[in-house]
Design a protein around this motif. Structure first.
Motif, PDB file in Angstrom:
ATOM      1  N   MET A 231       5.236 -18.600  -5.934  1.00 17.56           N
ATOM      2  CA  MET A 231       5.537 -17.199  -5.096  1.00 17.56           C
ATOM      3  C   MET A 231       4.304 -17.101  -4.196  1.00 17.56           C
ATOM      4  N   TYR A 232       4.580 -16.604  -3.069  1.00 22.92           N
ATOM      5  CA  TYR A 232       3.533 -15.771  -2.088  1.00 22.92           C
ATOM      6  C   TYR A 232       2.913 -14.641  -3.061  1.00 22.92           C
ATOM      7  N   PRO A 233       1.532 -14.355  -2.859  1.00 15.93           N
ATOM      8  CA  PRO A 233       1.226 -13.136  -3.621  1.00 15.93           C
ATOM      9  C   PRO A 233       1.545 -11.812  -3.086  1.00 15.93           C
ATOM     10  N   VAL A 234       1.845 -10.938  -4.108  1.00 19.23           N
ATOM     11  CA  VAL A 234       1.978  -9.504  -3.794  1.00 19.23           C
ATOM     12  C   VAL A 234       1.018  -8.721  -4.306  1.00 19.23           C
ATOM     13  N   ILE A 235       0.252  -8.164  -3.542  1.00 15.35           N
ATOM     14  CA  ILE A 235      -1.124  -7.490  -4.057  1.00 15.35           C
ATOM     15  C   ILE A 235      -1.006  -5.897  -3.833  1.00 15.35           C
ATOM     16  N   THR A 236      -1.194  -5.035  -4.852  1.00 14.64           N
ATOM     17  CA  THR A 236      -1.117  -3.402  -4.498  1.00 14.64           C
ATOM     18  C   THR A 236      -2.452  -2.974  -4.009  1.00 14.64           C
ATOM     19  N   SER A 237      -2.343  -2.113  -3.436  1.00 15.06           N
ATOM     20  CA  SER A 237      -3.689  -1.256  -2.855  1.00 15.06           C
ATOM     21  C   SER A 237      -3.210   0.006  -2.586  1.00 15.06           C
ATOM     22  N   VAL A 238      -4.174   0.885  -1.934  1.00 11.74           N
ATOM     23  CA  VAL A 238      -3.909   2.179  -1.334  1.00 11.74           C
ATOM     24  C   VAL A 238      -4.224   2.012   0.128  1.00 11.74           C
TER      25      VAL A 238
ATOM     26  N   CYS B 230       0.663  -1.102   0.126  1.00 13.44           N
ATOM     27  CA  CYS B 230       0.073   0.069   0.052  1.00 13.44           C
ATOM     28  C   CYS B 230       0.983   1.339   0.067  1.00 13.44           C
ATOM     29  N   ASP B 231       2.079   1.062  -0.199  1.00 10.18           N
ATOM     30  CA  ASP B 231       2.983   2.128  -0.257  1.00 10.18           C
ATOM     31  C   ASP B 231       2.921   3.174  -1.615  1.00 10.18           C
ATOM     32  N   TYR B 232       1.703   3.595  -1.932  1.00  9.69           N
ATOM     33  CA  TYR B 232       1.484   4.512  -2.981  1.00  9.69           C
ATOM     34  C   TYR B 232       2.376   5.647  -2.893  1.00  9.69           C
ATOM     35  N   PRO B 233       2.799   6.178  -3.994  1.00  6.54           N
ATOM     36  CA  PRO B 233       2.913   5.643  -5.579  1.00  6.54           C
ATOM     37  C   PRO B 233       4.073   4.935  -5.689  1.00  6.54           C
ATOM     38  N   GLN B 234       5.163   4.621  -4.619  1.00  3.15           N
ATOM     39  CA  GLN B 234       6.287   3.782  -5.026  1.00  3.15           C
ATOM     40  C   GLN B 234       6.105   2.344  -5.173  1.00  3.15           C
ATOM     41  N   TYR B 235       5.118   1.855  -4.469  1.00  2.99           N
ATOM     42  CA  TYR B 235       5.048   0.380  -4.545  1.00  2.99           C
ATOM     43  C   TYR B 235       6.229  -0.423  -4.728  1.00  2.99           C
TER      44      TYR B 235
END
Length: 251
Positions: A82-89, A43-48
C-alpha cells in the motif's frame, strides 16, 4: 517523468466539501490503477480521517477472508504494498513531506489539511504545495466560502510569488445533473471574473462516493487499500477527473 515529489492538496475551508474523499480517490486511482508512486500526509488534526480509514481498511483485510484474498491478489499482481499514509500536524506538514522524500522518491505527495486558513501553519503548508485543488459545490454557502478561500490563496500566495504554487484550480463536486446547465454557467462566470480556474471534469452527487469496505462485500469506491470498483467508476467521472489532474500536475 521529468520531475518527482510533486506536492498536491485538495483544500477548502468548508467542511463536507469532499476534500478528504477526493484525496483518497485520486491517490488510490493513481497508485493502484495508473501505477504512479504516491504518498499521503494526513494533517487534518484531530480527525485524521484518512489515517483512520487506513486503519479500518487494514482491520477488514486482516479479519475478513474475502478482503484478505483480494488484498493478496492485488499486491501480488502489483508487486508492491500500500502507499504510505503518514500523520502530521499543519505546522509540520511541509517538514513531514520533506522527510518522506528523503527516504524515497514519489511522483505525487498528497496533503490533507484542516478546513480553515486560520489554523496555525495552514498558510505556510499551502504555500509549499505545487498545486491546490479546491472542491466546490452549487450550495450558495459552500460556494461563497470556497471562493473566499481560493481568492485569498490566490491573492496572498500565488499573485505575490511567495509560494511554490504553480496552479490553483476549483473542482465541481457533488453536482446535481439536473442543475448542470444555466445555474453553473452563472457560477462559472463569477469564478472567471475572480480570475480563478475551474477543471472541466465534475463529479456527480452520488452515494457511491461513500462506499467503503463492508462486511457485506459490496463493490467499494473509497479506500486506501484498493482502487474504486470499475463498475462504480463508470458514470462517476472519477477516471476523467484523475486524467485531467494528472495532465496538469505530472510534468
Amino acid at each position: 517523468m521529468k520531475k518527482k515529489n510533486v506536492c498536491v492538496a485538495f483544500s477548502t475551508q468548508k467542511g463536507g466539501a469532499g476534500k478528504t474523499t477526493l484525496t483518497v480517490l485520486t491517490a488510490s486511482y493513481l497508485y493502484y490503477v495508473k501505477g504512479y508512486s504516491v504518498a499521503v500526509v494526513d494533517c487534518d488534526y484531530p480527525q485524521y480521517s484518512i489515517a483512520r480509514m487506513r486503519e479500518r481498511d487494514i482491520r477488514m483485510a486482516t479479519e475478513d477472508d474475502y478482503y484478505k484474498r483480494l488484498a493478496y491478489e492485488q499486491f501480488t499482481r502489483l508487486d508492491r504494498k500500500m502507499y504510505p499514509v503518514i500523520t502530521s500536524v499543519p505546522e509540520k506538514a511541509a517538514e513531514t513531506a520533506r522527510t518522506l522524500v528523503e527516504k524515497d522518491r514519489y511522483d505525487l505527495i498528497f496533503l490533507d489539511l484542516p478546513g480553515t486558513v486560520n489554523a496555525e501553519g495552514i498558510l505556510y503548508a499551502l504555500s509549499q504545495m505545487d498545486y491546490i485543488f479546491c472542491p466546490v459545490s452549487a450550495d450558495r454557502v459552500v460556494l461563497e466560502s470556497s471562493l473566499r478561500f481560493a481568492s485569498r490563496i490566490g491573492e496572498k500566495l500565488v499573485a505575490t510569488g511567495r509560494s511554490n504554487i504553480k496552479g490553483l484550480y476549483l473542482v465541481w463536486n457533488m453536482v446535481d445533473g439536473r442543475e448542470k446547465t444555466e445555474l453553473y454557467e452563472v457560477y462559472e462566470q463569477v469564478i472567471a471574473e475572480l480570475g480563478l480556474k475551474v477543471l472541466k471534469t465534475f463529479l456527480p452527487d452520488s452515494k457511491r462516493f461513500r462506499r467503503e469496505l463492508s462486511a457485506g462485500h459490496r463493490p467499494l469506491f473509497r479506500s486506501t487499500m484498493f482502487p474504486a470498483d470499475r463498475a462504480l467508476v463508470r458514470g462517476s467521472h472519477l477516471d476523467a477527473l484523475v486524467e485531467e489532474i494528472a495532465e496538469i500536475v505530472i510534468e
